[in-house]
Design a protein around this motif. Structure first.
Motif, PDB file in Angstrom:
ATOM      1  N   LEU B 276      -8.202  23.280 -63.707  1.00  0.00           N
ATOM      2  CA  LEU B 276      -8.402  24.421 -62.816  1.00  0.00           C
ATOM      3  C   LEU B 276      -8.858  23.902 -61.465  1.00  0.00           C
ATOM      4  N   ILE B 277      -8.208  24.356 -60.407  1.00  0.00           N
ATOM      5  CA  ILE B 277      -8.767  24.047 -59.087  1.00  0.00           C
ATOM      6  C   ILE B 277      -8.671  25.286 -58.211  1.00  0.00           C
ATOM      7  N   LYS B 278      -9.333  25.234 -57.093  1.00  0.00           N
ATOM      8  CA  LYS B 278      -9.299  26.355 -56.159  1.00  0.00           C
ATOM      9  C   LYS B 278      -8.466  25.904 -54.968  1.00  0.00           C
ATOM     10  N   VAL B 279      -7.427  26.625 -54.685  1.00  0.00           N
ATOM     11  CA  VAL B 279      -6.546  26.247 -53.584  1.00  0.00           C
ATOM     12  C   VAL B 279      -6.468  27.402 -52.607  1.00  0.00           C
ATOM     13  N   ASP B 280      -6.894  27.151 -51.365  1.00  0.00           N
ATOM     14  CA  ASP B 280      -6.772  28.169 -50.327  1.00  0.00           C
ATOM     15  C   ASP B 280      -7.457  29.469 -50.740  1.00  0.00           C
ATOM     16  N   GLY B 281      -8.605  29.339 -51.408  1.00  0.00           N
ATOM     17  CA  GLY B 281      -9.332  30.529 -51.825  1.00  0.00           C
ATOM     18  C   GLY B 281      -8.752  31.227 -53.044  1.00  0.00           C
ATOM     19  N   GLU B 336      -5.619  23.647 -47.214  1.00  0.00           N
ATOM     20  CA  GLU B 336      -4.246  23.181 -47.316  1.00  0.00           C
ATOM     21  C   GLU B 336      -4.113  21.800 -47.936  1.00  0.00           C
ATOM     22  N   GLU B 337      -5.222  21.190 -48.268  1.00  0.00           N
ATOM     23  CA  GLU B 337      -5.115  19.850 -48.853  1.00  0.00           C
ATOM     24  C   GLU B 337      -5.630  19.838 -50.272  1.00  0.00           C
ATOM     25  N   ILE B 338      -5.054  18.955 -51.066  1.00  0.00           N
ATOM     26  CA  ILE B 338      -5.565  18.759 -52.424  1.00  0.00           C
ATOM     27  C   ILE B 338      -6.069  17.334 -52.516  1.00  0.00           C
ATOM     28  N   ILE B 339      -7.271  17.188 -53.045  1.00  0.00           N
ATOM     29  CA  ILE B 339      -7.877  15.867 -53.140  1.00  0.00           C
ATOM     30  C   ILE B 339      -7.772  15.376 -54.568  1.00  0.00           C
ATOM     31  N   PHE B 340      -7.304  14.165 -54.712  1.00  0.00           N
ATOM     32  CA  PHE B 340      -7.170  13.596 -56.041  1.00  0.00           C
ATOM     33  C   PHE B 340      -8.321  12.646 -56.346  1.00  0.00           C
ATOM     34  N   SER B 341      -8.342  12.204 -57.580  1.00  0.00           N
ATOM     35  CA  SER B 341      -9.486  11.410 -58.031  1.00  0.00           C
ATOM     36  C   SER B 341      -9.539  10.063 -57.328  1.00  0.00           C
ATOM     37  N   LEU B 342     -10.721   9.458 -57.400  1.00  0.00           N
ATOM     38  CA  LEU B 342     -10.969   8.214 -56.674  1.00  0.00           C
ATOM     39  C   LEU B 342     -10.384   7.030 -57.413  1.00  0.00           C
ATOM     40  N   GLY B 351     -10.149   4.198 -52.680  1.00  0.00           N
ATOM     41  CA  GLY B 351      -9.151   5.040 -52.039  1.00  0.00           C
ATOM     42  C   GLY B 351      -9.145   6.432 -52.630  1.00  0.00           C
ATOM     43  N   VAL B 352      -8.864   7.388 -51.777  1.00  0.00           N
ATOM     44  CA  VAL B 352      -8.728   8.767 -52.235  1.00  0.00           C
ATOM     45  C   VAL B 352      -7.377   9.259 -51.749  1.00  0.00           C
ATOM     46  N   LEU B 353      -6.625   9.806 -52.661  1.00  0.00           N
ATOM     47  CA  LEU B 353      -5.317  10.313 -52.285  1.00  0.00           C
ATOM     48  C   LEU B 353      -5.459  11.782 -51.904  1.00  0.00           C
ATOM     49  N   MET B 354      -4.865  12.137 -50.777  1.00  0.00           N
ATOM     50  CA  MET B 354      -4.915  13.552 -50.381  1.00  0.00           C
ATOM     51  C   MET B 354      -3.513  14.053 -50.096  1.00  0.00           C
ATOM     52  N   GLN B 383     -17.272   8.821 -59.584  1.00  0.00           N
ATOM     53  CA  GLN B 383     -16.815   9.813 -60.545  1.00  0.00           C
ATOM     54  C   GLN B 383     -16.264  11.060 -59.896  1.00  0.00           C
ATOM     55  N   GLN B 384     -17.126  11.782 -59.202  1.00  0.00           N
ATOM     56  CA  GLN B 384     -16.704  13.068 -58.684  1.00  0.00           C
ATOM     57  C   GLN B 384     -16.486  12.988 -57.188  1.00  0.00           C
ATOM     58  N   ILE B 385     -15.545  13.754 -56.702  1.00  0.00           N
ATOM     59  CA  ILE B 385     -15.400  13.913 -55.259  1.00  0.00           C
ATOM     60  C   ILE B 385     -15.150  15.388 -54.983  1.00  0.00           C
ATOM     61  N   LYS B 386     -15.895  15.882 -54.036  1.00  0.00           N
ATOM     62  CA  LYS B 386     -15.751  17.295 -53.687  1.00  0.00           C
ATOM     63  C   LYS B 386     -15.753  17.422 -52.171  1.00  0.00           C
ATOM     64  N   TRP B 387     -14.968  18.363 -51.711  1.00  0.00           N
ATOM     65  CA  TRP B 387     -14.961  18.671 -50.292  1.00  0.00           C
ATOM     66  C   TRP B 387     -16.012  19.731 -50.061  1.00  0.00           C
ATOM     67  N   TYR B 388     -16.812  19.605 -48.999  1.00  0.00           N
ATOM     68  CA  TYR B 388     -17.808  20.642 -48.783  1.00  0.00           C
ATOM     69  C   TYR B 388     -17.897  21.031 -47.313  1.00  0.00           C
ATOM     70  N   VAL B 389     -18.425  22.227 -47.087  1.00  0.00           N
ATOM     71  CA  VAL B 389     -18.618  22.752 -45.740  1.00  0.00           C
ATOM     72  C   VAL B 389     -20.093  22.566 -45.394  1.00  0.00           C
ATOM     73  N   GLU B 390     -20.385  22.209 -44.146  1.00  0.00           N
ATOM     74  CA  GLU B 390     -21.786  22.045 -43.741  1.00  0.00           C
ATOM     75  C   GLU B 390     -22.522  23.358 -43.869  1.00  0.00           C
ATOM     76  N   SER B 391     -23.718  23.304 -44.411  1.00  0.00           N
ATOM     77  CA  SER B 391     -24.478  24.535 -44.484  1.00  0.00           C
ATOM     78  C   SER B 391     -25.962  24.230 -44.536  1.00  0.00           C
ATOM     79  N   MET B 392     -26.746  25.218 -44.175  1.00  0.00           N
ATOM     80  CA  MET B 392     -28.190  25.032 -44.111  1.00  0.00           C
ATOM     81  C   MET B 392     -28.899  25.726 -45.261  1.00  0.00           C
TER      82      MET B 392
END
Lengths: 203, 395
Positions: B276-281, B336-342, B351-354, B383-392
């Motif tokens: 399961l992944i989340k793509v474009d919301g 618009e991008e999908i990140i694959f495992s490290l 390397g990370v494939l995008m 192990q894990q890689i996640k894309w994140y948005v800056e937040s406070m």
């Protein structure tokens, strides 16, 4: 202009100056009463006048600037003043000096003239204009922010705030205080505690 | 004739008048601060008391997050593990690669059967790992370098327990929540399911009494590595039959079942590993057949939630999948991008494939481990890689 004409003139000139005037079956062919024209004018102001209506803006130091209405209404503040009918002779802007007002007008003119950034060339041109526009000394930049805020011009506020943000990104708190003329109201212990909470940010 | 003192005082008056002019109203300070990266904002908390209270205000956090998402102020969150020192590391890197920045180190973590999972939502990452007996969950804010260890949800255990954590964001209350489903399996007793919710606003677990739509007969009713995706305040997880998703709505706190398109999960269940992944919301299921003969991976995206309309996207790898290090998709970025495992390419470089869905192109992003004093380059495993948005968001 029409205010000074009497009904005779109106009779004679109406078909020349009011080509799109809707004619109802009951109204006389050429004669329109002054009240009918005034009524039409209030409902269709843009079709009556040709598109170059100008607005006079008066800066805090008394200088006047005549600008196209389309340029002036980039400012939501001015737009509301016109709509509320306060724009008879000139619009006074007591919070904006002539130096800053002329820069603001330059900005609004450029943004109104450029077609809505559909073409790559127009977009690039506007970007480079914006980049050069903010190459001013800090005091002018800050005045532009205050003017953009007072005149409610969102794009100018975004541009100037972003410029200031980029400028202060790497500064230390002491440098920030100097830039914005802020007094440090922390005691040394309080300041040390706030620093310790996020020590990594100071590296 | 002006005396020297008179002239000096005039100059000073002019200067102080000028200085006095430059004082911005609070909304302008807020406008400027909301465009800064989190590191700068945290530093400026010590400028003066009004600035500190402005920055600490939740409305500022919201404004900043919105701006960060729009202006692509994003980065990558990576978790790493060193079995030799039993330490776990959280790292971050810029979106287009570069050196890894250390965020947090966790000490003394068990090494046996190390299964980790993480989810990112609106600036926070939920990271959990288990060793088969215990399961630990942490909420991390990679932007502020803060981590919160979640307390254990349940104090007692009947027989064997399987504890799962799932991350969610409740849009109606604008807060992050963690869903915990614990399955108790004891001999000659029907399995018991316990459901609890942790909300960041009051830092505690709350047990809820809700009907569980499944008949739980075995220990593992949740498929695979228990990955979940939260879309529109609803947490989804895949069931072991791989044909349905269990959905939990955070607003109504009720369960339901969502069917996956039957084409999405092919018949060769043994080799197939749907993720399961989340793509474009939107909710997406990625299927890659591990014994595949072609280099295609299918992503089935649930475009129309109400009517159950799934749309298929095909990703074609440029080289054979095994040559590329068997990448499987872990997250999506920037809509618009999908990140694959490290894939550890050398001692220093991972390397990370995008994959960019709009352009259909792959790119390989290099992450380097520069001289970190505590990370042992030979032993560390990513192990894990996640894309994140800056937040406070505070933890």
């Amino acid at each position: 202009m029409l205010k000074n004409l009497n009904s005779k003139h109106i009779q004679r000139f109406s078909y020349k100056y009011l080509p799109q005037f809707p004619i109802s079956p009951n109204s006389p062919k050429l004669g329109f009463s002054r009240s009918q024209i005034a009524n039409y004018r209030s409902n269709f102001p843009t079709t009556i006048m040709s598109s170059s209506k100008t607005i006079v803006l008066r800066s805090s130091d008394g200088e006047t600037f005549e600008v196209d209405e389309a340029v002036a209404v980039e400012s939501q503040t001015i737009k509301h003043m016109i709509e509320d009918g306060c724009a008879d002779t000139s619009i006074p802007l007591p919070n904006v000096t002539s130096k800053i007002l002329s820069k603001v007008i330059e900005y609004c003119k450029k943004h109104v003239e450029t077609p809505n950034a559909d073409e790559k060339v127009a977009e690039e041109d506007l970007k480079s204009f914006d980049a050069d526009f903010v190459k001013v000394d800090q005091s002018t930049l800050f005045d532009l922010i205050l003017a953009a805020n007072y005149l409610n011009i969102k794009s100018l506020l975004d541009l100037t705030c972003q410029t200031v943000a980029d400028m202060i990104k790497g500064k230390t708190p002491e440098e920030i205080r100097k830039t914005f003329n802020i007094k440090n109201d922390f005691t040394p212990e309080e300041e040390e505690e706030v620093r310790r909470e996020n020590a990594w940010a100071f590296e | 004739m002006e005396t020297l003192e008179q002239r000096q005082s005039t100059i000073q008056n002019d200067r102080s008048q000028q200085r006095a002019k430059i004082s911005f109203p609070e909304e302008i300070i807020e406008e400027i601060l909301s465009r800064l990266p989190v590191k700068s904002i945290l530093r400026f908390k010590s400028v003066c008391k009004p600035w500190r209270s402005l920055i600490s205000n939740p409305s500022f956090t919201k404004l900043h997050s919105t701006r960060a998402a729009v202006n692509h102020r994003t980065a990558l969150f990576i978790s790493a593990h060193d079995p030799s020192t039993r330490k776990r590391y959280f790292l971050s890197a810029a979106h287009d690669g570069g050196s890894l920045t250390h965020l947090i180190t966790l000490d003394n973590t068990p090494t046996r059967c190390d299964i980790t999972e993480s989810q990112h939502l609106n600036g926070l990452v939920l990271f959990n790992y288990g060793d088969g007996y215990q399961n630990y969950a942490f909420v991390v804010n990679p932007s502020t370098h803060k981590v919160l260890k979640l307390p254990n949800p349940t104090n007692y255990a009947i027989g064997k327990t399987d504890i799962c954590y799932f991350f969610g964001f409740d849009e109606s209350r604008n807060e992050h929540k963690v869903l915990n489903i614990t399955t108790h399996v004891a001999p000659s007793v029907k399995p018991v399911i316990e459901i609890m919710i942790f909300s960041l606003s009051n830092y505690s677990w709350r047990k809820i009494d809700v009907e569980f739509p499944l008949i739980v007969s075995q220990f593992r009713w949740c498929y695979g590595l228990k990955r979940s995706v939260c879309v529109n305040s609803v947490i989804h997880l895949m069931l072991v039959n791989q044909k349905e998703l269990l959905a939990f709505d955070l607003r109504t706190e009720k369960f339901s079942i969502v069917k996956i398109c039957s084409d999405a999960v092919p018949h060769r269940i043994i080799c197939n590993r749907p993720h399961l992944i989340k793509v474009d919301g939107l909710l997406g299921v990625v299927c890659h057949d591990q014994m595949m003969t072609n280099n295609d991976v299918y992503v089935w995206i649930l475009q129309d939630y109400e009517n159950g309309v799934w749309v298929r996207e095909t990703i074609t790898f440029p080289k054979s999948w095994s040559v590329l290090g068997c990448p499987f998709p872990l997250d999506s970025a920037n809509m618009e991008e999908i990140i694959f495992s490290l894939n550890k390419e050398s001692k220093n470089v991972t390397g990370v494939l995008m994959y960019n869905m709009k352009s259909g192109c792959f790119k390989s992003v290099q992450l380097t481990l520069d001289n970190h004093p505590f990370l042992c380059k030979e032993h560390v495993q990513f192990q894990q890689i996640k894309w994140y948005v800056e937040s406070m968001v505070p933890l």
